[in-house]
Design a protein around this motif. Structure first.
Motif, short mmCIF file in Angstrom:
data_model
loop_
_atom_site.label_atom_id
_atom_site.label_comp_id
_atom_site.label_asym_id
_atom_site.label_seq_id
_atom_site.Cartn_x
_atom_site.Cartn_y
_atom_site.Cartn_z
N PHE A 198 -17.35 27.75 15.30
CA PHE A 198 -17.10 26.42 15.86
C PHE A 198 -15.91 26.47 16.81
CE2 PHE A 198 -15.17 22.17 15.65
CZ PHE A 198 -16.27 21.37 15.96
N ASP A 199 -14.86 27.16 16.40
CA ASP A 199 -13.67 27.31 17.22
C ASP A 199 -14.01 27.92 18.57
OD1 ASP A 199 -11.37 28.94 18.30
OD2 ASP A 199 -10.31 27.96 16.67
N ALA A 200 -14.78 29.01 18.56
CA ALA A 200 -15.14 29.68 19.81
C ALA A 200 -15.97 28.79 20.71
CB ALA A 200 -15.88 30.98 19.49
N GLY A 201 -16.94 28.09 20.13
CA GLY A 201 -17.79 27.22 20.92
C GLY A 201 -17.03 26.07 21.55
N MET A 202 -16.10 25.48 20.80
CA MET A 202 -15.30 24.37 21.33
C MET A 202 -14.39 24.84 22.45
SD MET A 202 -15.62 21.24 20.28
CE MET A 202 -16.99 20.58 19.33
N ARG A 203 -13.78 25.99 22.28
CA ARG A 203 -12.87 26.49 23.31
C ARG A 203 -13.61 26.79 24.61
NH1 ARG A 203 -9.65 31.39 20.86
NH2 ARG A 203 -8.58 31.27 22.86
N ARG B 199 -16.23 25.12 25.49
CA ARG B 199 -16.90 23.87 25.87
C ARG B 199 -18.39 24.14 26.13
NH1 ARG B 199 -11.95 22.74 25.51
NH2 ARG B 199 -10.98 20.88 26.42
N ARG B 200 -19.00 24.89 25.24
CA ARG B 200 -20.38 25.33 25.41
C ARG B 200 -21.35 24.32 24.83
NH1 ARG B 200 -22.23 28.92 21.63
NH2 ARG B 200 -20.10 29.73 21.47
N SER B 201 -22.31 23.88 25.64
CA SER B 201 -23.34 22.98 25.15
C SER B 201 -24.33 23.75 24.29
CB SER B 201 -24.08 22.31 26.31
OG SER B 201 -25.19 21.58 25.84
N CYS B 202 -24.74 23.14 23.18
CA CYS B 202 -25.64 23.81 22.23
C CYS B 202 -27.11 23.43 22.42
CB CYS B 202 -25.22 23.47 20.80
SG CYS B 202 -23.58 24.04 20.37
N ALA B 203 -27.42 22.58 23.36
CA ALA B 203 -28.80 22.13 23.55
C ALA B 203 -29.69 23.32 23.89
CB ALA B 203 -28.87 21.09 24.65
N ALA B 204 -30.82 23.41 23.17
CA ALA B 204 -31.76 24.51 23.38
C ALA B 204 -33.18 24.00 23.17
CB ALA B 204 -31.47 25.65 22.39
N PRO B 205 -34.16 24.63 23.82
CA PRO B 205 -35.55 24.18 23.66
C PRO B 205 -36.02 24.29 22.22
CG PRO B 205 -35.31 25.68 25.54
CD PRO B 205 -34.03 25.74 24.78
N LEU B 206 -36.84 23.34 21.82
CA LEU B 206 -37.42 23.33 20.47
C LEU B 206 -38.75 24.07 20.45
CD1 LEU B 206 -36.73 19.62 19.50
CD2 LEU B 206 -35.71 21.62 18.39
N ASP B 207 -39.04 24.69 19.33
CA ASP B 207 -40.34 25.33 19.12
C ASP B 207 -41.36 24.23 18.79
OD1 ASP B 207 -42.56 26.70 18.34
OD2 ASP B 207 -41.59 27.85 16.74
N PRO B 208 -42.30 23.95 19.67
CA PRO B 208 -43.24 22.85 19.43
C PRO B 208 -44.15 23.10 18.23
CG PRO B 208 -43.90 24.12 21.35
CD PRO B 208 -42.56 24.62 20.96
N ASP B 209 -44.34 24.35 17.85
CA ASP B 209 -45.18 24.64 16.68
C ASP B 209 -44.49 24.24 15.38
OD1 ASP B 209 -47.19 25.72 18.26
OD2 ASP B 209 -46.29 27.73 18.22
#
Length: 361
Positions: A26-31, A33-43
């Motif tokens: 979490f610390d690394a991602g916040m520093r 400022r990385r967006s976590c949005a990713a494509p969903l598996d429709p299956d």
């Protein structure tokens, strides 16, 4: 139990987030400022959204083991995993100073919408006499996640569930402070959790037709260890919490501004002392621009602004907890933050508003 101090300190935090499991991820991602949005598996996810912010590779039995997890739902698994992370010391053993008399306060929205809908459906379509799986019934109760956290972490103090939309984490933190002040617990594990599910996605799709297309749903759990001041070195002191409600949308600016000014006045903090602002606002209310209202109420722009929802997604009940964890993570790497304050604000379309002000160590 002897009351040690009226001052409450956040000693540490843990997160199971779309950045991964643990405070370090979490610390690394916040520093970054990385967006976590990713494509969903429709299956796997038959939902009306193409992307979301999910905890990567989160499988309950893989993370927590097979014992006692066969019927555990996702929100419970996320909360149990985050609680275990919070209690794990640097040596891998249970954290010193947190005994079995510790309390736990968890904020949720409605618990698991998926579990509620699945059990309800089974009660309607299964053969008489309603052959539902009784092991799944506890998942339909709002306090299931908190209860499992207490059981699996051997916590025998007060076990509390609070629900207040995106203000749930702030309500939980306020409850934790009250438990400490009343001497009901020597330490409190508090936070909030939210899961991503097919049911939640469809409910959100129909309930929030004005949601911006860029606002992805998220999930996860962030937990804080709250203790009386002086017990151990802390990350931040909780100075003030204000909560409010609004009815019609035009009431929002006045209520939110009142909460911001309230925490500043109560703590004796000048707006220029605010180093960071974390906004955990409902994307459905984008037209009302809650961020602008907070900035206008402060009268100045803090050096750090953390758009929580843009990074980890709309985590609803957990958004305030991720906001707090986010400013704590950033402050740990910024010497200029020491001694200054951070403001976290939450706004929900159902009418709940909250602000918390903490002084960073």
């Amino acid at each position: 139990m002897t009351l040690l101090s009226h001052r409450s300190v956040i000693s540490r935090f843990a997160a199971v987030s779309p950045y991964g499991i643990g405070a370090a991820a979490f610390d690394a991602g916040m520093r970054e400022r990385r967006s976590c949005a990713a494509p969903l598996d429709p299956d796997r996810w038959a939902v009306p959204f193409e992307q979301a912010c999910l905890v990567p590779g989160f499988d309950i039995q893989t993370v927590l083991g097979a014992k006692g997890t066969r019927s555990m739902d996702r929100i419970t698994g996320l909360a149990v995993a985050a609680t275990a992370e919070l209690l794990r010391g640097d040596d891998g053993e249970r954290l010193d100073g947190v005994g079995t008399d510790a309390a736990l306060v968890l904020g949720v929205n409605i618990g698991s919408a998926q579990s509620i809908m699945d059990f309800t459906r089974d009660s309607l379509v299964k053969e008489l006499p309603y052959l539902v799986n009784p092991a799944h019934f506890p998942n339909t109760v709002m306090n299931c996640a908190a209860a499992q956290c207490g059981i699996r972490s051997r916590l025998r103090g007060p076990n509390v569930t609070v629900s207040g939309g995106r203000s749930s984490a702030l309500l939980a933190l306020n409850y934790a402070r009250r438990l400490l002040r009343a001497g009901r617990a020597g330490s409190v594990l508090c936070g909030a959790a939210e899961e991503f599910s097919v049911t939640r996605a469809w409910l959100e799709h129909h309930a929030a037709p004005n949601r911006p297309a860029t606002a992805s749903l998220g999930e996860g759990c962030a937990m804080l260890l709250v203790e009386p001041a002086g017990r151990r070195s802390g990350l931040a002191e909780v100075l003030a919490i204000r909560l409010g409600v609004f009815g019609a949308r035009p009431e929002l600016p006045g209520v939110l501004a009142g909460c911001v000014r309230g925490v500043l006045t109560e703590s004796g903090t000048a707006p220029a002392e605010v180093w960071a602002m974390a906004a955990a606002h409902d994307p459905e209310l984008a037209a009302a621009d809650p961020d602008r209202i907070v900035l206008e109420s402060l009268g100045c722009r803090p050096p750090v602004q953390l758009p929580v929802t843009d990074l980890v997604g709309d985590t609803q009940a957990a958004s305030g907890a991720f906001g707090l964890a986010g400013v704590l993570a950033l402050a740990a790497h910024e010497p200029a933050a020491a001694g200054r304050t951070a403001l976290v604000s939450t706004v929900d379309r159902d009418g709940t508003v909250g602000c918390v002000l903490v002084r960073l160590a």
